[in-house]
Design an enzyme around this catalytic site. Sequence first.
Site, PDB file in Angstrom:
ATOM      1  N   HIS A   1       0.948  -7.173  11.185  1.00 50.00           N
ATOM      2  CA  HIS A   1      -0.485  -7.283  10.915  1.00 50.00           C
ATOM      3  C   HIS A   1      -1.347  -6.997  12.156  1.00 50.00           C
ATOM      4  O   HIS A   1      -2.319  -7.704  12.415  1.00 50.00           O
ATOM      5  CB  HIS A   1      -0.778  -8.690  10.368  1.00 50.00           C
ATOM      6  CG  HIS A   1      -1.933  -8.765   9.440  1.00 50.00           C
ATOM      7  ND1 HIS A   1      -3.228  -8.498   9.837  1.00 50.00           N
ATOM      8  CD2 HIS A   1      -1.997  -9.063   8.125  1.00 50.00           C
ATOM      9  CE1 HIS A   1      -4.033  -8.659   8.806  1.00 50.00           C
ATOM     10  NE2 HIS A   1      -3.310  -8.996   7.752  1.00 50.00           N
TER      11      HIS A   1
ATOM     12  N   HIS B   1       0.440 -13.798   2.471  1.00 53.26           N
ATOM     13  CA  HIS B   1       1.177 -13.623   3.723  1.00 53.26           C
ATOM     14  C   HIS B   1       2.198 -14.720   4.036  1.00 53.26           C
ATOM     15  O   HIS B   1       2.295 -15.198   5.171  1.00 53.26           O
ATOM     16  CB  HIS B   1       0.191 -13.505   4.892  1.00 53.26           C
ATOM     17  CG  HIS B   1      -0.645 -12.254   4.853  1.00 53.26           C
ATOM     18  ND1 HIS B   1      -0.250 -11.109   4.230  1.00 53.26           N
ATOM     19  CD2 HIS B   1      -1.874 -11.983   5.388  1.00 53.26           C
ATOM     20  CE1 HIS B   1      -1.196 -10.179   4.376  1.00 53.26           C
ATOM     21  NE2 HIS B   1      -2.187 -10.669   5.064  1.00 53.26           N
TER      22      HIS B   1
ATOM     23  N   GLU C   1      -0.960  -1.931   7.250  1.00 50.84           N
ATOM     24  CA  GLU C   1       0.210  -2.776   6.956  1.00 50.84           C
ATOM     25  C   GLU C   1       1.105  -2.046   5.955  1.00 50.84           C
ATOM     26  O   GLU C   1       0.795  -1.965   4.778  1.00 50.84           O
ATOM     27  CB  GLU C   1      -0.258  -4.104   6.363  1.00 50.84           C
ATOM     28  CG  GLU C   1      -1.287  -4.837   7.201  1.00 50.84           C
ATOM     29  CD  GLU C   1      -2.122  -5.801   6.363  1.00 50.84           C
ATOM     30  OE1 GLU C   1      -1.551  -6.625   5.637  1.00 50.84           O
ATOM     31  OE2 GLU C   1      -3.361  -5.718   6.425  1.00 50.84           O
TER      32      GLU C   1
HETATM   33  C1  BGC Z   1      -5.547  -8.869   3.632  1.00 54.79           C
HETATM   34  C2  BGC Z   1      -6.956  -9.343   3.793  1.00 54.79           C
HETATM   35  C3  BGC Z   1      -6.938 -10.567   4.634  1.00 54.79           C
HETATM   36  C4  BGC Z   1      -6.286 -10.220   5.964  1.00 54.79           C
HETATM   37  C5  BGC Z   1      -6.206 -11.386   6.893  1.00 54.79           C
HETATM   38  C6  BGC Z   1      -4.993  -8.562   4.963  1.00 54.79           C
HETATM   39  O1  BGC Z   1      -3.677  -8.144   4.864  1.00 54.79           O
HETATM   40  O2  BGC Z   1      -5.479  -7.759   2.780  1.00 54.79           O
HETATM   41  O3  BGC Z   1      -7.569  -9.618   2.565  1.00 54.79           O
HETATM   42  O4  BGC Z   1      -8.207 -11.078   4.836  1.00 54.79           O
HETATM   43  O5  BGC Z   1      -5.013  -9.737   5.730  1.00 54.79           O
HETATM   44  O6  BGC Z   1      -5.712 -12.467   6.278  1.00 54.79           O
END
Ligand code: BGC
Length: 383
Positions: free
Chosen positions: A210, A137, A348
């Site tokens: 998110h 991310h 997402e």
């Molecule tokens: C991921 C997860 C992660 C979450 C928060 C999601 O987009 O796929 O593995 O724990 O984000 O970080």
Amino acid sequence: MKKQVKTAAVLFLLACVSMTSCNTSKKENNNNMIEKVSFGKLPDGQETELYTLKNASGMEVKISNFGGTVVSWTAPNNKGVYEDIILGCDSVSGYLKGVPYFGALIGRYGNRIANGKFTLEGKEYSLAQNNGVNALHGGLKGFDKVLWTATPIEGEEPGLKLTYTARDGEEGYPGNLSVEVVYTLQKDNSLKIDYKATTDKTTVVNLTNHTYFNLNGNLDSDILEHEVTLNADKFLPVDKTLIPTGELKPVVGNVFDFLKSKKISAGINDTTDTQIKAGGGYDHCWVLTDSTKTLKSAATVYEPKSGRVLEVLTTEPAIQFYTGNFLDGTIKGKNGIIYKHRSGLCLETQHYPDSPNQSAFPSTVLKPNETYQTTTVYKFSVK
Ligand code: BGC
């Protein structure tokens, strides 16, 4: 005496009528006004803001310029009652305590990049390994943790334009990247997110949002009885560190089949499935059957108690469906509610994870003179 009482009563009634009409017109005016309040200070003293978008039917979405974060969002249930249906924090200080990307804009690269490394035009780039050995991310200070410049867009369909320029080398990525995200609250109870980006050097981009949804309206509950449809006939199996193996696996015949609406609880605890085991539940990228760049329906979620329905439409080729498996009851969110295991689900929309290292996946490379442009719509209704 009697006459005086009568006159007083008439005057009182007139006052009430004029007050009501004042209130009504104020409310009507206010419906289109974007309210801005303080959302608290950052450690360096900078002020953050919280904007409220409202539409005529009463839906309210609050967005902060910190991380471009959707903080709260009210949607009606089948009795017309508006309740907050997303996880979040009361002020910016909550978001600084390391919450898992609640409601935030994610970039420059959403999802994982294996070992925090990729090669572009012959040059290797190294990113922070902020998720085990992988990059996740956008890095240590991704787009979810920066202050965006916000411009309210007044109107019947109010919006918030957010801009941010990530500098060349920021979080290890090449190129000055100018990003513009516009949130628009539409009349039909949908929130449209338009993403745009340009760069001055070849780079990789994968932007998403998110938000953790819990359509129940009771954020103290889990999402296991939500019924999900994913218009995706394949998904991306992952290794133990949640990096796609490269295979595009048909969903038919396994617990990843959401082609027809299904309760999340039906397959999420099937630990005989090695992929469920790897993700601790659903934490995978589904490849949409319709691979065109048009705005098409990617997912639908229905919550039977409230009757709320959420449809997700996108121009993106894939969607990460994450069932809040890492929520463990240690985060206190809005109004003091503890977010328990699987109390929110994320949808997402994006390109595939680890695309910079997997040449068979649709490209996430952005070159100078090109414009990255995607749209996702989250639309509410009731059944
Ligand atoms: C991921 C997860 C992660 C979450 C928060 C999601 O987009 O796929 O593995 O724990 O984000 O970080």
